[in-house]
Design a protein around this motif. Structure first.
Motif, PDB file in Angstrom:
ATOM      1  N   SER A  90       0.950  -1.432   0.051  1.00 12.01           N
ATOM      2  CA  SER A  90       0.100   0.241   0.412  1.00 12.01           C
ATOM      3  C   SER A  90       0.704   1.217  -0.444  1.00 12.01           C
ATOM      4  CB  SER A  90      -1.079   0.623   0.963  1.00 12.01           C
ATOM      5  OG  SER A  90       0.089   0.471   2.813  1.00 12.01           O
ATOM      6  N   GLY A 110      -8.725   7.881   6.139  1.00 11.54           N
ATOM      7  CA  GLY A 110      -7.721   9.359   7.666  1.00 11.54           C
ATOM      8  C   GLY A 110      -7.482  10.730   6.764  1.00 11.54           C
ATOM      9  N   GLY A 119      -3.883   0.015  -2.804  1.00 12.34           N
ATOM     10  CA  GLY A 119      -3.043  -0.932  -2.843  1.00 12.34           C
ATOM     11  C   GLY A 119      -3.578  -2.375  -3.601  1.00 12.34           C
ATOM     12  N   SER A 149      -9.141   0.374  -1.336  1.00 10.43           N
ATOM     13  CA  SER A 149      -8.908   1.136  -3.131  1.00 10.43           C
ATOM     14  C   SER A 149      -9.823   1.328  -3.931  1.00 10.43           C
ATOM     15  CB  SER A 149      -7.450   0.580  -3.559  1.00 10.43           C
ATOM     16  OG  SER A 149      -6.772   0.363  -2.649  1.00 10.43           O
TER      17      SER A 149
HETATM   18  C1  LIG Z   1      -4.944   2.839   4.793  1.00  6.92           C
HETATM   19  C2  LIG Z   1      -5.177   2.126   4.347  1.00  6.92           C
HETATM   20  C3  LIG Z   1      -6.399   3.721   3.265  1.00  6.92           C
HETATM   21  C4  LIG Z   1      -7.056   4.561   4.254  1.00  6.92           C
HETATM   22  O1  LIG Z   1      -6.162   5.316   4.647  1.00  6.92           O
HETATM   23  P1  LIG Z   1      -5.750   7.184   4.346  1.00  6.92           P
HETATM   24  O2  LIG Z   1      -5.012   7.687   4.922  1.00  6.92           O
HETATM   25  O3  LIG Z   1      -7.558   7.693   3.978  1.00  6.92           O
HETATM   26  O4  LIG Z   1      -5.164   6.455   2.376  1.00  6.92           O
HETATM   27  C5  LIG Z   1      -6.773   3.121   2.169  1.00  6.92           C
HETATM   28  N1  LIG Z   1      -5.870   1.875   0.839  1.00  6.92           N
HETATM   29  C6  LIG Z   1      -5.185   1.215   1.721  1.00  6.92           C
HETATM   30  C7  LIG Z   1      -5.135   0.435   0.808  1.00  6.92           C
HETATM   31  C8  LIG Z   1      -5.676   1.527   3.057  1.00  6.92           C
HETATM   32  O5  LIG Z   1      -4.116   0.092   3.630  1.00  6.92           O
END
Ligand SMILES: *Cc1c(COP(=O)(O)O)cnc(C)c1O
Length: 451
Positions: A109, A264, A412, A383
Motif C-alpha cells: 500500500s 483518514g 494498494g 481502494s
Molecule cells: C490505510 C489504507 C487506506 C486508507 O487510509 P488513508 O489515510 O485515507 O489513505 C486506503 N487504502 C489502503 C490500501 C490502505 O491501506
C-alpha cells in the motif's frame, strides 16, 4: 497505445509538497484535550520527534526529503502510472482512465511512504523503539518494515479480533521483526482497565491507540507513530501526486478529475494535494475523495472541533467528524472506518476546493471485480472506493458523450484481504447506510472549544 508510464529513479521527487501555503484561510489551532489551550511543540515531544512536529506546523511550501529516506523509497518508487485501456474498453467509455499504483511497495500500500520518514526522524533523534497500533494490519506492517530498515524496535498493538481473523498480516509484521501484541493487553493501564470490565473484549482501534500512546508516553526511549490524518503524514504522501503529474505529462494528458479513497485522508491527500497548487494557479481540475456510505465522515459529518480518539486523550482538531463515539459498522474496507478526517483535507473541503462523495460496498466490490478481470490487479477493498468513483465518472462521460480524463489512486492490493472477496462472492455483503439519527446523536458529544 502505451500502458505504463514509468519514471526513472532519478526523477523520484527530492522534496515533499506542503499544501498549507496554497490554502485559503488560516489553519485552526490543534487543542490540548486536558487544558483546552492550543497544543505546543513541547506537548507533542513525548510522542513525536521534533522534526515531525516542525513539519506538522510548517508553512514552508517545499520540504527536502532526506537522502537516507530517498534511498529506501527507491526500493519501489517512482511507482507506475497505468492507462486502464482494458477497463475503458469494458466500460465502452469515451473517457480516458489513468491510475497510480501504490501496491508496488513491499507492504502492498501507500503507507510505507510515510512509515519510512517517520522511522528515520525517530532514529535520528536517538529513539530506540516505536509503539503503534493497527487494525487490519496495513499500517502495522508498514511501520514494522520501516523500523526494520532503520534498526528500531517496533511494538504493534493489533486489535484482538483482527489478530485472530487476519493472521497473515500478523506474520508479515513478525517477519519484519515487530513484536505484535493483541489489544487489549495486560501490558498497559488502559488495556488492563478494558480487560477488567470485559475479559473477552475483541478490542477496537481506539483501545489499541490508547495502549500504543500510553506505551510511548511512559517510556523515554519510545515514540508513537500514526499512519494517517496528521499533516506530516499527508506531506510525506505527496510523492504520489508529484510523480503522477510528471507521468501524466509523459502521457501528454492532464486530468479533469483526480480521485482517491478516503479513510483518514492520506492517500487522497498524497495524490490530490499537488494538484491543489495547480488549482490555486488557475487550472481547472476536480479533486474528489470517495468514502463508504457506512462511514460518511466528509459527506454527512460536520466541520467542527472533535477529539481524535474515542478515549478523548488525543488532541482536538477542527475536522469533518461523525463524533468521536461514532461506532462504524464492520465493513470490509477496514481502513476507511475513522470517525474523523485529516484537518487539511477537511479545510479544503470546507473551502470548496475539493469534493467528496460516498459509495456503497456492494458497488465497490462490483467495481473491484471488474477491475481485477480487466486490469489484472486485485485491489484492496479500501481502494475499490476510488475505482467505483472513477467508473461512475467514466460512465457519466459516456452518457453525456464527453471526453474526460480521469486519474485515480489505486492505494494498494488486496492479497491479504481475499476473505472479503470470499464474502462478496458468497453474497454476504450488504450496503449499510449510516442512519442520520445516530450521527445526530454522536454529534451531541463534541467538545466545547473556545476558538
Ligand atoms: C490505510 C489504507 C487506506 C486508507 O487510509 P488513508 O489515510 O485515507 O489513505 C486506503 N487504502 C489502503 C490500501 C490502505 O491501506
Amino acid at each position: 497505445m502505451q500502458t505504463k508510464f514509468i519514471l526513472p529513479e532519478d526523477r523520484l521527487p527530492k522534496q515533499w509538497y506542503n499544501v498549507i501555503p496554497d490554502m485559503p484561510g488560516q489553519m485552526a489551532p490543534v487543542v490540548h484535550p486536558g487544558t483546552g489551550q492550543p497544543v505546543s511543540p513541547d506537548d507533542l515531544a513525548p510522542l513525536f520527534p521534533m522534526a515531525l512536529i516542525e513539519q506538522e506546523m510548517s508553512n514552508q511550501r517545499w520540504i527536502d526529503i532526506p537522502a537516507p529516506v530517498l534511498e529506501i523509497l527507491r526500493l519501489w518508487r517512482p511507482s507506475p502510472l497505468y492507462r486502464a485501456h482494458a477497463l475503458e474498453k469494458a466500460l465502452g467509455t469515451t473517457a480516458k482512465i489513468y491510475y497510480k499504483y501504490e501496491g508496488v511497495s513491499p507492504a502492498g500500500s501507500h503507507k510505507p511512504n510515510t512509515a519510512v520518514p517517520q522511522a528515520y526522524y525517530n532514529k535520528k533523534e536517538g529513539i530506540k523503539r516505536i509503539a503503534s497500533e493497527t487494525g487490519a494490519g496495513q499500517w502495522g506492517s508498514s511501520i514494522a518494515l520501516a523500523c526494520q530498515k532503520f534498526g528500531l524496535e517496533c511494538t504493534v498493538y493489533m486489535v484482538k479480533i483482527s489478530y485472530a481473523q487476519k493472521p497473515y498480516r500478523k506474520s508479515m509484521m513478525q517477519l519484519w521483526g515487530a513484536n505484535v501484541i493483541p489489544s487489549p493487553s495486560n501490558l498497559t493501564n488502559s488495556g488492563r482497565g478494558i480487560l477488567a470490565a470485559d475479559p473477552d473484549s475483541n478490542g477496537s482501534l481506539g483501545i489499541a491507540i490508547s495502549e500504543a500512546v500510553e506505551d510511548a508516553a511512559t517510556h523515554a526511549d519510545t515514540h508513537y507513530a500514526l499512519g494517517s490524518v496528521l499533516n506530516h503524514v499527508c506531506l510525506h504522501q505527496t510523492v504520489i501526486g508529484l510523480e503522477a503529474k510528471e507521468q501524466m505529462a509523459m502521457a501528454g494528458d492532464y486530468p479533469d478529475v483526480v480521485i482517491g479513497c478516503h479513510g483518514g485522508g492520506s492517500n487522497f491527500a498524497g495524490l490530490a494535494f499537488p494538484f491543489v497548487a495547480d488549482k490555486a494557479a488557475g487550472k481547472q481540475v476536480r479533486l474528489v475523495a470517495a468514502e463508504p456510505i457506512s462511514c460518511p465522515t466528509l459527506t454527512k459529518g460536520v466541520y467542527a472541533f472533535d477529539y481524535g480518539d474515542t478515549a478523548k486523550m488525543a488532541p482536538i482538531s477542527k475536522m469533518y467528524t461523525l463524533g468521536h463515539d461514532f461506532m462504524p459498522p464492520g465493513i470490509h474496507a477496514g481502513g476507511l472506518r475513522y470517525h474523523g478526517a485529516s484537518p487539511l483535507v477537511s479545510q479544503l473541503l470546507h473551502e470548496g476546493i475539493i469534493e467528496a462523495r460516498s459509495v456503497g460496498q456492494v458497488g465497490c466490490f462490483d467495481a473491484a471485480v471488474l477491475f481485477a478481470r480487466t486490469e489484472g490487479i486485485i485491489p484492496a477493498p479500501e481502494s475499490s472506493h476510488a475505482i467505483r468513483a472513477a467508473i461512475d465518472e467514466a460512465l457519466l462521460a459516456k452518457e453525456e458523450g464527453q471526453n474526460k480524463t480521469i486519474l485515480f489512486n489505486l492505494s494498494g492490493h488486496g492479497h491479504v484481504d481475499m476473505a472479503s472477496y470470499d464474502a462478496f462472492f458468497a453474497g454476504q455483503l450488504e450496503d449499510f447506510e449510516y442512519p442520520s439519527e445516530a450521527i445526530t446523536e454522536s454529534l451531541k458529544h463534541l467538545p466545547k472549544v473556545a476558538f
